[in-house]
Design an enzyme around this catalytic site. Structure first.
Site, PDB file in Angstrom:
ATOM      1  N   GLY A  81      -5.991   3.982  -5.789  1.00  0.00           N
ATOM      2  CA  GLY A  81      -4.869   3.230  -6.338  1.00  0.00           C
ATOM      3  C   GLY A  81      -3.522   3.865  -6.102  1.00  0.00           C
ATOM      4  CB  SER A  92      -0.934  -0.007   1.214  1.00  0.00           C
ATOM      5  OG  SER A  92      -1.946  -0.971   1.066  1.00  0.00           O
ATOM      6  CB  CYS A 101     -15.411 -12.244 -16.999  1.00  0.00           C
ATOM      7  SG  CYS A 101     -15.105 -12.967 -18.617  1.00  0.00           S
ATOM      8  CE1 TYR A 140      -0.377  -6.052 -12.010  1.00  0.00           C
ATOM      9  CE2 TYR A 140      -2.020  -4.912 -10.698  1.00  0.00           C
ATOM     10  CZ  TYR A 140      -1.701  -5.812 -11.684  1.00  0.00           C
ATOM     11  OH  TYR A 140      -2.699  -6.457 -12.369  1.00  0.00           O
TER      12      TYR A 140
END
Length: 550
Positions: A487, A261, A405, A317
């Site tokens: 994020g 984080s 998905c 990432y």
């Protein structure tokens, strides 16, 4: 004063609210705080360090009260986790509009956010925490799986068998990493500072085991690599200490990344700070803690660059680790790329992204039925079919059963319409909600992640998530959200989300067709505008209207 208590979404077909259009956001809010789902439910924290579902328990209770009485021609307004108004709208309007963590440019930083948070005026919504569509670690699993699959295809002959991935972080997002690696036949060695998090990932089937120490972790990981056996192991420690030690020992890593984080320095444990002292130290001396965390991140990133220099495939990432290391003075922080420009952007050009749905019935059989429907619709796509089969075999549900998905433009609406038919026919026991992560093809501006390295230099242009929220509001989504800072942290991203209910009605079918066409269509349009040839091809082939496109 409202106080913490266990929260769990209702199951079945008995409504607490007046319709499925209001029952759905109610259940998904509650699902975000299910102890199986949330990282710290007593604090209303869902994932991502401090990402919350509601500002405080009084606000949570007020939201629940409003949703249970809301009519299908009314819209509830939620400002940073607090309900602030109910307006008369119409049946095509969203039942809930949410804005979380948004700050004006010069004030868009962590100190100002924390000041307002301390005054009870804001909360940090992350991406799917404050927008009520978090589905547990599965929510990031396929994106992580797709990233590692792209690495395998590009570098290792299409499989990670016989490779070792070293990474860190087993929180709500990072917890997907070990399973994503093993689904690609590889070996993962993951560093995590919190034993509880690591053991939780074992419990939910995302991690094979927790080692007794670093020596055992290395021994087991290297043995599995030599045997070309899929395997994952965690070691408890601080990434800023363990990664340099792995490099010093000459451990041969094939892939190195990270999902700690790091977006908020107060959510990254500095070297020399004990786990039990973390929260108290961060709250009492945030500036000192931030400096120490950034210094530790610099050591962490320096080790990752060392692995890159030794030949490993290294990528960020999207958690701002590089940016924080750079702020600490490390000059090579951006020597390795982010995962989106390196591996994912071609998918974004096709309008693909983390589409997801959850079964409000609470019955896993409903998700199994939707899996079969996806295979029926898109079974010719071998890669997608493999994902659905692997997910069915390996993914444990947290809270309400759900599936993620990655579907693209021209696909999502077909899935939505089929699911709606299945609700209408009774093949599914109750309605579904269909949404996505904010990490999508056309819904985010984030120069350190989704929009890093855009072909035309438009990384920081934030018009796109605003347009996305407006488009989904105009198209009939059931709830729409617009957030800041998810994020990658304050001042570094703006992003939007939508969720739409499939309740089996003709009205739902109309809404689903529009939303699930227009939402991914924004991704195609965004990338056409940025100059990507593949996006232009998709727009031409699939009939996306872009002014000036020949």
């Amino acid at each position: 004063m409202s106080s913490a208590r266990p929260v769990r979404a209702a199951r079945g077909t008995t409504l607490t609210a007046r319709s499925w259009s209001t029952e759905a956001p109610l259940r998904m809010l509650q699902n975000n705080l299910d102890p199986e789902v949330a990282e710290r439910p007593d604090d209303l924290v869902v994932y991502g360090g401090t990402g919350k579902a509601a500002r405080n328990w009084a606000s949570f209770d007020a939201i629940v009260r409003e949703l249970t009485t809301l009519s299908d021609d009314e819209t509830l307004l939620v400002q940073s986790g607090k309900p602030v108004g109910v307006l008369r709208t119409h049946e095509w309007a969203p039942r809930v509009l949410l804005a979380n963590s948004n700050l004006v440019g010069d004030w868009a930083n962590w100190p100002e956010f924390r000041r307002l948070d301390a005054l009870g005026l804001m909360m940090y919504g992350q991406m799917t925490a404050g927008s009520w569509i978090y589905i547990g670690t599965q929510g990031i699993l396929q994106g992580t799986y797709e990233t590692f699959a792209a690495v395998a295809e590009r570098r290792f002959g299409g499989t990670l068998a016989g490779t070792l991935t070293i990474t860190a972080g087993l929180g709500g997002m990072g917890g997907a990493q070990p399973l994503a690696v093993t689904m690609n036949e590889g070996v993962a060695l993951v560093v995590e500072c919190d034993p509880e998090r690591a053991h939780r990932r074992v419990k939910h089937g995302y991690l094979d085991e927790v080692a007794d120490g670093l020596d055992q972790a290395i021994e087991k990981a290297e043995a599995a690599k030599a045997q070309r056996r899929a395997y994952s192991v965690a070691v408890i420690g601080n990434a800023a200490e363990v990664l340099p030690e792995l490099l010093r020992r000459g451990v041969r890593a094939d892939i190195v990344t990270d999902q700690t984080s790091a977006h908020d320095p107060l959510s990254y444990l500095p070297l020399g700070v004990e786990l039990e002292d973390w929260e108290d130290y961060a709250s009492k001396k945030p500036e000192e803690f931030t400096d120490r965390a950034r210094d530790s991140m610099a050591k962490h990133v320096e080790a990752m660059v060392g692995f890159m220099d030794a030949g490993a495939e290294v990528f960020d990432y999207g958690n701002s680790l590089r940016g924080e290391a750079q702020l600490a003075g490390y000059g090579r922080a951006f020597d390795y790329p982010g995962f989106v420009p390196a591996y994912i952007r071609p998918l974004f050009c096709e309008g693909k992204g983390p589409f997801r749905w959850a079964a409000l019935s609470g019955d896993p059989a409903d998700i199994a039925a939707t899996d079969r429907a996806i295979l029926d619709l898109f079974g010719d796509d071998d890669h997608l079919a493999r994902w659905i089969r692997l997910a069915g075999e390996k993914v444990s549900f947290q809270g309400l059963p759900a599936r993620i998905c990655w579907l693209g433009y021209g696909e999502r609406h077909l899935a939505g319409l089929r699911f709606n038919e299945m609700v209408a026919s009774g093949e599914l026991k109750a309605p579904l909600v269909l949404g996505r992560d904010h990490l999508d093809c056309g819904s985010v501006a984030s120069p350190y992640r989704e929009t890093e390295g855009m072909a035309d230099g438009s990384d920081a242009i934030a018009d796109w998530p605003l347009l996305n929220a407006l488009v989904n509001t105009a198209s009939g989504a059931t709830w729409v959200s617009l957030h800041h800072g998810g994020g990658v942290g304050m001042g570094r991203s703006l992003h939007a989300g939508q969720v739409t209910v499939a309740d089996g009605t003709a009205l739902a079918a109309q809404k689903l067709e529009r939303v699930l066409t227009n939402d991914p269509g924004m991704g195609v349009i965004r990338h056409v505008d940025a100059g990507y040839d593949r996006a232009r091809e998709v727009a031409t082939e699939r009939g996306v209207r872009v002014p000036g496109l020949a």
